[in-house]
Scaffold this active site. Sequence first.
Site, mmCIF file in Angstrom:
data_model
loop_
_atom_site.group_PDB
_atom_site.id
_atom_site.type_symbol
_atom_site.label_atom_id
_atom_site.label_comp_id
_atom_site.label_asym_id
_atom_site.label_seq_id
_atom_site.Cartn_x
_atom_site.Cartn_y
_atom_site.Cartn_z
ATOM 1 N N TYR A 91 0.852 -1.191 0.000
ATOM 2 C CA TYR A 91 0.000 0.000 0.000
ATOM 3 C C TYR A 91 0.885 1.236 0.000
ATOM 4 O O TYR A 91 1.786 1.367 0.823
ATOM 5 C CB TYR A 91 -0.924 0.037 1.220
ATOM 6 N N GLN A 125 -10.630 0.764 2.057
ATOM 7 C CA GLN A 125 -11.208 -0.181 1.087
ATOM 8 C C GLN A 125 -10.116 -0.939 0.324
ATOM 9 O O GLN A 125 -10.306 -2.107 -0.036
ATOM 10 C CB GLN A 125 -12.155 0.536 0.112
ATOM 11 N N ASN A 136 -2.737 6.651 6.183
ATOM 12 C CA ASN A 136 -3.351 7.500 7.193
ATOM 13 C C ASN A 136 -4.007 6.645 8.278
ATOM 14 O O ASN A 136 -3.877 5.421 8.303
ATOM 15 C CB ASN A 136 -4.357 8.463 6.554
ATOM 16 N N SER A 192 4.918 10.193 11.087
ATOM 17 C CA SER A 192 6.382 10.209 11.021
ATOM 18 C C SER A 192 6.980 10.970 12.198
ATOM 19 O O SER A 192 6.332 11.812 12.826
ATOM 20 C CB SER A 192 6.828 10.845 9.705
ATOM 21 N N HIS A 223 5.634 16.334 6.878
ATOM 22 C CA HIS A 223 4.820 15.192 6.455
ATOM 23 C C HIS A 223 3.363 15.338 6.856
ATOM 24 O O HIS A 223 2.451 15.007 6.098
ATOM 25 C CB HIS A 223 5.361 13.896 7.066
ATOM 26 N N GLU A 252 11.329 6.819 15.294
ATOM 27 C CA GLU A 252 11.395 6.208 13.960
ATOM 28 C C GLU A 252 12.735 6.523 13.294
ATOM 29 O O GLU A 252 13.430 5.633 12.806
ATOM 30 C CB GLU A 252 10.246 6.753 13.118
ATOM 31 N N HIS A 253 13.089 7.809 13.241
ATOM 32 C CA HIS A 253 14.374 8.243 12.690
ATOM 33 C C HIS A 253 15.174 8.897 13.807
ATOM 34 O O HIS A 253 14.658 9.748 14.528
ATOM 35 C CB HIS A 253 14.187 9.280 11.584
ATOM 36 N N ASP A 261 15.405 8.171 3.358
ATOM 37 C CA ASP A 261 14.076 8.158 2.745
ATOM 38 C C ASP A 261 14.124 7.748 1.280
ATOM 39 O O ASP A 261 13.227 7.062 0.797
ATOM 40 C CB ASP A 261 13.438 9.547 2.837
ATOM 41 N N GLU A 302 2.638 -32.180 32.478
ATOM 42 C CA GLU A 302 1.706 -31.178 31.969
ATOM 43 C C GLU A 302 0.281 -31.711 31.904
ATOM 44 O O GLU A 302 -0.643 -31.010 31.489
ATOM 45 C CB GLU A 302 2.147 -30.698 30.579
#
Length: 431
Positions: free
Chosen positions: A129, A191, A214, A237, A262, A327-328, A361, A415
């Site tokens: 995606y 969707q 998103n 981000s 971003h 993240e970065h 990136d 067990e």
Amino acid sequence: MRIIKLTDEEQDKALAELLKRSPVNYTEYEKTVGDIISDVRMNGDSALLRLEKKFDKCDLDAESIRVNDEEIAEAYKELDPAFLDVINKASENIRSYHSKQVQQSWITTSPDGVILGQKITPIAISGCYVPGGRAVYPSSVLMNVIPAKVAGVIRGIQSHIPNAQGKAPAGTIVAADIAGADEIYKVGGAQAIAAMAFGTESIPRVDKITGPGNMYVALAKKACFGYTGIDSVAGPSEILVLADDTANPRFVAADLLSQAEHDPLASAILLTTSDRLAHAVSDEIDKFMKTLSRAEIIQQSLDNYGYLFVGDTMDQLIDAANAIASEHMEIMTENPFEVMTKIKNAGAIFLGSYSSEPLGDYFAGPNHILPTNGTARFFSPLGVDQFIKKSSIISYSKDALSKVEGDIELFAENEGLTAHANSIKVRFDNE
């Protein structure tokens, strides 16, 4: 930006604010996303095309939803040749880096007849995606599709939000073709995730969905996990710069803004031992804001999730950086490699003044699909490993099993699983 003295209390307050951005907290949107998923799951293409018209304002049918050869050829013609050259160079770097991650199946044997091993198998179909809306991301296409193809995925599909005319951006189409995507679809949002998770008449069901999006996309991936695999539930981000007095404030400011642009929910954080640097960075940010095209988005990001923290010692900053698990992470210190050895939690680490985050990136080769919202504590960047499965291999001879028969039966009986014990015992009933 706010200049704040780094204390345990201020660190905890910032962490609490940052974690509010996680898609797992957007429960008010879950019903909307769930309804979209159910619609696509039950009604296939008819729901998918209806939702595309509703959300992306484009009229598509079962044939036009897939990018055809003519559209691919047209995209190459539309693309600036210089940009095409850059996409090719970046794809080579990304493919080279990820090829080093490839694992091989292995087998070990012992004289008493024990054979153990691990079988590596690529997943059959992956779905990538690619987000859209505020910007176009050919780089994300490369970062998703290339590791899948390097891993040996037989059929890779890519999905992107179309414009009102039902077209996908030329750069996205070309990047998908160069990366090796077998099919490209013009469909976005929750969707698209549902279509890949459950399949429709036009879009195949995939084994794993990767790529950011998103909050609706993130929640859809979360809801579909279990029906299909996902890489992670990605949040907005973020960048954290760890710097001492030797850092160039203009470089630091530029790098913080590179992520703030971003999304209004993006975060940009400086951790420094230098009060002078913090004020200089703040001044440089004010100068840049007068010229940058996405200043409104940047300002919202900085107002809500921007911090310039000043601490007493580098060890205090390192502890804070590991707690935030950004993240970065950029390290601009006198000896960045020494500091890096103490970093435990970060998606990607950039060392030195000339290793700016956009290098990762777009071009260097390591993947830019990274863990967000503190999940670098337990998640890794997207890579070849995400597109393979590992199967254990176990083979014992009768002689090898006889030596451990009693041990296994004892374990099973403790067990309370007598059928487990019996499964071993019956093989030696006549002896």
